[in-house]
Design an enzyme around this catalytic site. Structure first.
Site, PDB file in Angstrom:
ATOM      1  CE1 TYR A 198       0.562   1.690   4.294  1.00 54.51           C
ATOM      2  CE2 TYR A 198       0.795  -0.687   4.516  1.00 54.51           C
ATOM      3  CZ  TYR A 198       0.983   0.590   5.013  1.00 54.51           C
ATOM      4  OH  TYR A 198       1.600   0.782   6.232  1.00 54.51           O
ATOM      5  CB  CYS A 199       1.861   3.869  -1.635  1.00 54.83           C
ATOM      6  SG  CYS A 199       1.000   3.713  -3.210  1.00 54.83           S
ATOM      7  CB  THR A 200       0.047   8.436  -0.445  1.00 55.55           C
ATOM      8  OG1 THR A 200       1.240   8.460   0.321  1.00 55.55           O
ATOM      9  CG2 THR A 200      -0.861   9.587  -0.017  1.00 55.55           C
ATOM     10  CB  ILE A 227      -3.605   5.613   2.937  1.00 54.40           C
ATOM     11  CG1 ILE A 227      -2.456   4.624   3.125  1.00 54.40           C
ATOM     12  CG2 ILE A 227      -4.161   6.026   4.299  1.00 54.40           C
ATOM     13  CD1 ILE A 227      -1.176   5.240   3.653  1.00 54.40           C
TER      14      ILE A 227
END
Length: 344
Positions: A198-200, A227
Site C-alpha cells: 500500500y501507499c498514499t 490510504i
C-alpha cells in the site's frame, strides 16, 4: 499565451480568501504512453489555469501524476475536461477527507523523466502486468492472513506518523531505494507468501507490483486507491479501520487524520505528536515533527542555529544560503543530528 504561474504564494492566498470559495483537494494518476509530454503539459496548464486549478502536476512519457485543488463549484467542469482526454476518462479521483482551501497556492505543471522516480528500466519488464487490486474489505481480510507480508511502500517520514497495523515500514528515504531492499528482505517468500502493498494514493504500488511480479513474486496485491481511498471506504461502509495515526500528504496540510492514535513523537522534546513542519529557516526547510510548545520555543525552527539565522536581516540570510553546497541541504526529510528524539 500564459504557460507559467505568475502570482506568488501570498498573492494567491489572498485571492483564495477574497473569493470565499470552498476548494477540494484531489489527487489522481494514470500510466499511459505520451508521445509529446511537453505539448500535453502546455495543454493542461492552459485548461487548468482557466479552471482555477492549483497544485503540482507531473507529466512524462509514461503518464501523469497530479495533486491539486479546485473550487468545489467547478468540480463537474473539471471532471468533464478530464473525461474528454481518452486515457483519463473515468480516472479515479482521490478526494481528500480533510479539506483545506489553501492546500496548494500555485499551479505547477512540469515535464519529468518519470511521474514517480523509481530508477527502473521499464523496457526490461511488462509494466502493465500489475498485481491484483483489492478494496478496503479485501485488504482487511488479506492483512489478517498469517501468510501475508504487508509492506508499506512509502518513505520513513511518511510511515513514522501513520501506518497499518503489522505493516513492515522500511526505513528508506526514497521509493527508488525501497525496491531492492524489500526484494532482498522477502525473497525467500516469493512463492509461498502473499505480498500485499500500500501507499498514499496507489501510484507507487502500481509500478512496484509489476516489478515484483517480473522478479518472480507469484502472489502480489495492492490496495486500490491507497490510504486515501481506504479511508473513504471504511468511513462510508462502516468497516474496521486498521490504520494507525495520520496519512502524510504532499500539500500544505502535510497530513490528514485516519486513525485516532498518535504513534509518533516531537523530534525536539519527545512528547506525543504527529504534526510535521518545515524549518522556518529558508536555508534549511528540514521536514520534522514539532509540537506546539517547541514551535513557540524555537520559532518554528529545527534548532537554535536556525532560530538565530531567521533573526538576521533578509539579505544576510540570502547570502548564507547561497551556493551549490547549501542548496543541496535544503528540504531534507527528517534526517538530522539536531533532532534529539528522531526515531530513525
Amino acid at each position: 499565451m500564459q504557460l507559467y504561474n505568475k502570482l506568488s504564494a501570498e498573492e494567491r492566498r489572498e485571492l483564495i480568501r477574497e473569493s470565499g470559495k470552498e476548494r477540494l483537494t484531489i489527487s489522481f494518476y494514470q500510466y499511459t504512453h505520451l508521445g509529446n509530454p511537453e505539448l500535453f503539459r502546455n495543454h493542461l496548464f492552459i485548461a487548468f489555469d482557466q479552471l482555477e486549478v492549483l497544485g503540482r502536476i507531473y507529466v512524462a512519457h509514461e503518464g501523469i501524476n497530479a495533486q491539486l485543488s479546485i473550487p468545489a463549484d467547478r468540480f463537474e467542469e473539471f471532471k468533464e475536461f478530464l473525461d474528454g482526454i481518452h486515457f483519463l476518462k473515468n480516472v479515479r479521483l482521490n478526494i481528500a477527507r480533510e479539506q483545506d482551501d489553501e492546500s496548494f497556492l500555485k499551479l505547477k505543471v512540469k515535464v519529468r523523466p518519470k511521474i514517480v522516480a523509481d530508477g527502473l528500466d521499464d523496457s526490461t519488464f511488462d509494466v502493465t502486468n500489475k498485481g491484483k487490486h483489492v478494496d478496503a474489505m479485501e485488504f482487511n481480510n488479506l492483512i489478517d492472513d498469517p501468510d501475508t507480508i504487508l509492506v508499506d511502500m512509502r518513505n520513513h517520514y511518511e510511515t513514522e506518523i501513520g501506518h497499518f497495523k503489522n505493516a513492515w515500514t522500511p526505513d528508506v528515504d526514497t521509493f527508488r531505494e525501497s525496491l531492492p531492499i524489500i526484494e532482498k528482505e522477502i525473497e525467500e517468500h516469493k512463492s509461498r507468501k502473499k505480498l500485499v502493498m500500500y501507499c498514499t494514493g496507489g501510484i507507487r504500488c502500481e509500478k512496484a507490483s509489476a516489478y515484483y511480479k517480473h522478479r518472480g513474486f507469484e502472489n502480489v496485491y495492492q490496495l486500490e486507491g491507497g490510504i486515501i481511498e481506504y479511508h473513504r471506504q471504511v468511513t462510508e461502509k462502516g468497516l474496521e479501520n486498521k490504520f494507525r495515526g495520520k496519512n502524510f500528504v504532499f500539500d500544505h496540510r502535510l497530513s490528514e487524520r485516519i486513525g485516532d492514535e498518535v504513534i509518533a513523537n516531537c523530534h525536539q522534546c519527545g512528547a506525543p505528536c504527529d504534526t510535521h513542519t518545515n524549518c522556518e529557516n529558508d536555508a534549511c526547510h528540514l521536514l520534522f515533527i514539532q509540537c506546539e510548545e517547541c514551535k513557540k520555543q524555537y520559532d518554528s525552527c529545527c534548532s537554535n542555529e536556525c532560530q538565530d539565522i531567521i533573526k538576521l536581516p533578509a539579505e544576510e540570510q540570502k547570502r548564507l544560503r547561497a551556493g551549490y553546497y547549501n542548496s543541496n541541504n535544503i528540504f531534507k526529510k527528517g534526517r538530522s543530528e539536531k533532532l534529539k528524539f528522531k526515531k530513525h
